[in-house]
Design an enzyme around this catalytic site. Structure first.
Site, mmCIF file in Angstrom:
data_model
loop_
_atom_site.group_PDB
_atom_site.id
_atom_site.type_symbol
_atom_site.label_atom_id
_atom_site.label_comp_id
_atom_site.label_asym_id
_atom_site.label_seq_id
_atom_site.Cartn_x
_atom_site.Cartn_y
_atom_site.Cartn_z
ATOM 1 N N ARG A 48 18.596 43.508 9.436
ATOM 2 C CA ARG A 48 18.095 44.361 9.932
ATOM 3 C C ARG A 48 19.622 45.068 10.473
ATOM 4 O O ARG A 48 20.145 46.017 10.539
ATOM 5 C CB ARG A 48 17.345 44.691 11.176
ATOM 6 C CG ARG A 48 17.163 45.902 11.665
ATOM 7 C CD ARG A 48 16.314 45.492 13.131
ATOM 8 N NE ARG A 48 16.486 44.562 14.030
ATOM 9 C CZ ARG A 48 17.282 44.566 14.804
ATOM 10 N NH1 ARG A 48 18.197 45.533 15.386
ATOM 11 N NH2 ARG A 48 17.228 43.349 15.419
ATOM 12 N N HIS A 94 22.788 31.062 31.128
ATOM 13 C CA HIS A 94 22.669 32.509 32.586
ATOM 14 C C HIS A 94 21.648 32.145 33.408
ATOM 15 O O HIS A 94 20.648 33.089 32.772
ATOM 16 C CB HIS A 94 23.186 33.474 32.302
ATOM 17 C CG HIS A 94 23.321 33.942 33.455
ATOM 18 N ND1 HIS A 94 23.073 35.826 33.300
ATOM 19 C CD2 HIS A 94 24.315 34.095 34.421
ATOM 20 C CE1 HIS A 94 23.639 35.975 34.529
ATOM 21 N NE2 HIS A 94 24.434 35.633 35.319
ATOM 22 N N ARG A 152 -9.182 30.515 22.904
ATOM 23 C CA ARG A 152 -8.862 31.794 23.051
ATOM 24 C C ARG A 152 -7.901 32.428 24.022
ATOM 25 O O ARG A 152 -7.711 33.635 24.356
ATOM 26 C CB ARG A 152 -9.500 32.071 23.159
ATOM 27 C CG ARG A 152 -11.180 32.302 21.930
ATOM 28 C CD ARG A 152 -12.186 33.194 22.172
ATOM 29 N NE ARG A 152 -13.969 32.537 20.918
ATOM 30 C CZ ARG A 152 -14.653 33.349 21.261
ATOM 31 N NH1 ARG A 152 -15.145 34.185 21.612
ATOM 32 N NH2 ARG A 152 -15.534 33.006 20.136
ATOM 33 N N CYS A 194 10.095 39.509 19.259
ATOM 34 C CA CYS A 194 10.531 38.353 18.568
ATOM 35 C C CYS A 194 9.882 37.143 18.398
ATOM 36 O O CYS A 194 9.189 36.815 18.307
ATOM 37 C CB CYS A 194 12.297 37.720 18.643
ATOM 38 S SG CYS A 194 13.349 39.321 18.441
ATOM 39 N N ALA A 233 13.886 34.347 15.417
ATOM 40 C CA ALA A 233 14.503 33.359 15.961
ATOM 41 C C ALA A 233 16.536 33.003 16.005
ATOM 42 O O ALA A 233 16.198 32.475 14.864
ATOM 43 C CB ALA A 233 14.052 32.383 15.917
ATOM 44 N N ASN A 248 14.428 31.561 25.719
ATOM 45 C CA ASN A 248 13.136 31.195 25.176
ATOM 46 C C ASN A 248 12.971 30.431 25.559
ATOM 47 O O ASN A 248 12.191 30.542 25.567
ATOM 48 C CB ASN A 248 12.536 31.547 23.788
ATOM 49 C CG ASN A 248 13.223 32.963 23.102
ATOM 50 O OD1 ASN A 248 14.013 33.255 21.717
ATOM 51 N ND2 ASN A 248 13.549 33.983 24.272
#
Length: 264
Positions: A21, A51, A127, A146, A168, A177
């Site tokens: 993209r 950071h 769940r 993402c 990722a 992440n």
């Protein structure tokens, strides 16, 4: 964190070239999983300095249900600036979906509160899932999620978390992440009276941007160091009461930072 370096090496050796993209171009693999036992340390990357301030404030921002960058900017965090509107809004991104998922009756669902209550009262449930991937609302998000959804699992007094990340960015995004969801796991464990167990990170399209290849090769020459420890204020009992000052990282001795440009 050899798991992370193994991922970098796998993408360099097995990855296929793809357009994307942003127009930058990537090499990528499809499907990869890493597991981190939080009893062995806090999985903050040591082969380059991260950071931590940005990671903590972003997570608190998500948990507050906020989707405007003003809160982040007020605390010196600029990681979302590129996607914000002129008024600072990012649309219905993570915090909105986590805390205010629209229901068909015109109300909303607080997925984080529901997850906490289910962990406490029905820990064997399969769940206990929080999703940011709301298909009906994607057009109202400045950047579709993402890290799309995550699931909790309780066994033997330990709380574990598995994240599915559809897209990722391995060099810049994934280290953030990993640390963010490991921290969320520690916070949720404390809020539910459990020990933090494993963070399982499942990746869909795992890619290295073409303008990060030299940085990745440099990183692969560095030897991982001992993981730090994350200390959390034990007096905080609600997932929504944490503040930046409640976190204390000890024993972090990383290699120097490696700069990389964000693909927008």
């Amino acid at each position: 964190m050899k798991q992370y370096l193994e991922l970098l090496n796998r993408v360099l050796t097995e990855g296929v070239r793809k357009e994307d993209r942003t127009g930058t171009g990537t090499i990528s693999v499809f499907g990869h999983q890493m597991r981190f036992n939080l009893e062995e340390g806090f999985p903050l990357l040591t082969t380059k300095k991260l950071h931590l301030k940005s990671i903590i404030y972003e997570l608190l921002w998500f948990l507050n249900g906020d989707t405007n960058v003003k809160y982040l900017q007020d605390h010196g965090v600029r990681i979302w600036n590129e996607w914000a509107d002129a008024d600072g809004s990012l649309g219905h991104i993570y915090g909105y979906q986590w805390r205010s998922w629209p229901d068909y009756k015109g109300g909303s669902i607080d997925q984080i509160t529901e997850a906490v209550e289910t962990i406490k009262h029905n820990p064997d449930s399969r769940r206990i899932i929080v999703s940011a991937w709301n298909v009906a609302d994607l057009d109202n998000m400045n950047l579709p999620p993402c890290h799309a959804f995550f699931q909790f699992y309780v066994a033997n007094g330990r709380l574990s978390l598995q994240l599915y990340q559809r897209s990722a960015d391995i060099f810049l995004g994934v280290p953030f992440n990993i640390a963010s969801y490991a921290l969320l796991l520690q916070m949720m464990a404390q809020a539910t009276g459990l020990k933090a167990g494993d963070f399982v990170h499942t990746l869909g399209d795992a890619h290295i941007y073409s303008n990060h290849l030299e940085q990745v090769k440099l990183q692969l020459t560095r030897e991982p160091r001992a993981l730090p420890r994350m200390e959390i204020n034990p007096d905080v009992k609600s997932i929504f009461d944490f503040k930046f000052e409640d976190f204390n990282l000890t024993g972090y001795d990383p290699h120097p930072h490696i700069k990389g440009e964000v693909a927008v």
